[in-house]
Scaffold this motif. Structure first.
Motif, PDB file in Angstrom:
ATOM      1  N   ALA A 146       0.853  -1.189   0.000  1.00 47.28           N
ATOM      2  CA  ALA A 146       0.000   0.000   0.000  1.00 47.28           C
ATOM      3  C   ALA A 146       0.890   1.241   0.000  1.00 47.28           C
ATOM      4  O   ALA A 146       1.868   1.329   0.747  1.00 47.28           O
ATOM      5  CB  ALA A 146      -0.923   0.014   1.214  1.00 47.28           C
ATOM      6  N   TYR A 147       0.555   2.186  -0.873  1.00 41.99           N
ATOM      7  CA  TYR A 147       1.228   3.483  -0.954  1.00 41.99           C
ATOM      8  C   TYR A 147       0.252   4.567  -0.507  1.00 41.99           C
ATOM      9  O   TYR A 147      -0.864   4.654  -1.043  1.00 41.99           O
ATOM     10  CB  TYR A 147       1.678   3.798  -2.374  1.00 41.99           C
ATOM     11  N   LEU A 148       0.669   5.388   0.423  1.00 42.85           N
ATOM     12  CA  LEU A 148      -0.087   6.588   0.776  1.00 42.85           C
ATOM     13  C   LEU A 148       0.687   7.786   0.231  1.00 42.85           C
ATOM     14  O   LEU A 148       1.741   8.151   0.754  1.00 42.85           O
ATOM     15  CB  LEU A 148      -0.272   6.713   2.283  1.00 42.85           C
ATOM     16  N   ASN A 157      -2.845  12.740  -0.415  1.00 41.70           N
ATOM     17  CA  ASN A 157      -3.607  12.112   0.676  1.00 41.70           C
ATOM     18  C   ASN A 157      -4.518  11.008   0.135  1.00 41.70           C
ATOM     19  O   ASN A 157      -5.673  10.868   0.535  1.00 41.70           O
ATOM     20  CB  ASN A 157      -4.412  13.150   1.450  1.00 41.70           C
ATOM     21  N   LYS A 158      -3.977  10.208  -0.786  1.00 39.71           N
ATOM     22  CA  LYS A 158      -4.691   9.076  -1.367  1.00 39.71           C
ATOM     23  C   LYS A 158      -3.898   7.799  -1.178  1.00 39.71           C
ATOM     24  O   LYS A 158      -2.658   7.820  -1.189  1.00 39.71           O
ATOM     25  CB  LYS A 158      -4.944   9.298  -2.865  1.00 39.71           C
ATOM     26  N   CYS A 159      -4.619   6.696  -1.020  1.00 38.99           N
ATOM     27  CA  CYS A 159      -4.006   5.385  -0.826  1.00 38.99           C
ATOM     28  C   CYS A 159      -4.157   4.554  -2.094  1.00 38.99           C
ATOM     29  O   CYS A 159      -5.198   4.621  -2.768  1.00 38.99           O
ATOM     30  CB  CYS A 159      -4.666   4.655   0.348  1.00 38.99           C
ATOM     31  N   TYR A 160      -3.116   3.746  -2.359  1.00 38.34           N
ATOM     32  CA  TYR A 160      -3.133   2.856  -3.519  1.00 38.34           C
ATOM     33  C   TYR A 160      -2.630   1.481  -3.072  1.00 38.34           C
ATOM     34  O   TYR A 160      -1.602   1.379  -2.381  1.00 38.34           O
ATOM     35  CB  TYR A 160      -2.234   3.401  -4.625  1.00 38.34           C
ATOM     36  N   VAL A 161      -3.363   0.444  -3.471  1.00 37.49           N
ATOM     37  CA  VAL A 161      -3.052  -0.922  -3.030  1.00 37.49           C
ATOM     38  C   VAL A 161      -2.817  -1.789  -4.256  1.00 37.49           C
ATOM     39  O   VAL A 161      -3.545  -1.693  -5.257  1.00 37.49           O
ATOM     40  CB  VAL A 161      -4.201  -1.505  -2.174  1.00 37.49           C
ATOM     41  N   ILE A 162      -1.802  -2.660  -4.150  1.00 34.50           N
ATOM     42  CA  ILE A 162      -1.442  -3.547  -5.244  1.00 34.50           C
ATOM     43  C   ILE A 162      -0.848  -4.822  -4.669  1.00 34.50           C
ATOM     44  O   ILE A 162      -0.275  -4.797  -3.555  1.00 34.50           O
ATOM     45  CB  ILE A 162      -0.432  -2.859  -6.192  1.00 34.50           C
ATOM     46  N   PRO A 163      -0.961  -5.955  -5.379  1.00 30.56           N
ATOM     47  CA  PRO A 163      -0.282  -7.168  -4.902  1.00 30.56           C
ATOM     48  C   PRO A 163       1.223  -6.947  -4.756  1.00 30.56           C
ATOM     49  O   PRO A 163       1.849  -6.251  -5.559  1.00 30.56           O
ATOM     50  CB  PRO A 163      -0.593  -8.195  -5.990  1.00 30.56           C
TER      51      PRO A 163
END
Length: 274
Positions: free
Chosen positions: A162-164, A169-175
């Motif tokens: 996860a990258y914040l 101020n946004k979150c990004y999720v990836i395998p």
């Protein structure tokens, strides 16, 4: 009648003796006064000499300390532009490191040593939780404005990253991509070796491109650490761009970049929106 008379000579002799007792001894004896003056002059010369020696000692000591300070500063400046790690005491669980890694932005396949001005420096703090199989990384505001500050979670137990992006101020999720992120045990060993100076990371930059695909509503299902990072923030799912069918690399996209150090090299992650 009896007439009382005083001997004037006797009276004068007493007055003379009394006056003599009031005269300083140095005025009575010129030789003694001369010796006293010579002693006072010698004492003054000794004082002046002592003060001069003290001043010269202070100047020499100050020059030495100044030179020593400049040497330390120059050494710290040279160290700040090379690979280094320092472990910090922390009341939190896990080991905490502050690391600096230098890397090349362009021509990352060139093997020759490049001049210093072609390198950039990446600073980040790293907290490794070996039992939980989690790495927590904080990238402060970069020296150059072509990438964003970020908080990053690599959760090996969940297989997610996860990258914040702190600028958005946004979150990004990836395998989790284990080819560019080391497991906590190996990563901790790498940090210890960098701190000891027995290993230097690679200086090239690895690029990866991600596309925002959909919004995630329930971050509670992503585990404790990612939920703590992304709770109450807009969270999106990412997919690697090369795996999206029909996506042309020449298409104009709105992208943000996050650079971090999670293994032997620095990774630049481009997060793009169509």
């Amino acid at each position: 009648m009896v007439k009382v008379s005083f001997n004037s000579a006797l009276g004068q002799s007493h007055v003379k003796k009394d006056n003599e007792t009031l005269i300083p001894q140095e005025d009575k004896d010129p030789e003694v006064a001369l010796v006293a003056r010579q002693q006072s002059k010698a004492w003054c010369w000794c004082m002046c000499l002592g003060l001069a020696l003290m001043m010269s000692g202070a100047l020499v000591g100050g020059a030495y300390l100044y030179r020593y300070y400049l040497l330390k500063v120059s050494q710290s400046q040279r160290i700040s532009h090379t690979h280094h790690c320092v472990d910090l005491p922390s009341p939190l669980q896990g080991q905490v490191f502050v690391c600096g890694v230098r890397y090349q932005v362009e021509d990352f396949m060139v093997q020759e040593e490049m001049p210093d001005y072609q390198y950039r420096q990446l600073q980040e703090s790293i907290r490794v939780l070996e039992e939980e199989q989690v790495e927590l990384i904080t990238v402060p505001v970069p020296e150059f404005d072509d990438s964003d500050p970020a908080d990053i979670v690599h959760d090996f137990s969940r297989g997610l990253t996860a990258y914040l992006d702190l600028s958005l101020n946004k979150c990004y999720v990836i395998p989790l991509n284990t080819s560019i992120v080391m497991p906590p045990k190996d990563f901790l060993e790498l940090l210890v070796n960098i701190k000891a100076g027995t290993y230097l990371p690679q200086s090239y930059l690895v690029h990866e491109e991600m596309m925002v695909t959909e919004r995630l509503e329930n971050v509670e299902t992503l585990g404790y650490f990612i939920n703590s990072l992304c709770q109450a923030k807009d969270t999106y799912k990412l997919q690697r761009r090369d795996r999206i069918l029909g996506m042309q690399k020449r298409e104009a996209l709105n992208c943000r970049k996050i650079r971090h150090f999670g293994s032997q090299f620095v990774v630049e992650t481009s997060i793009c929106e169509p």
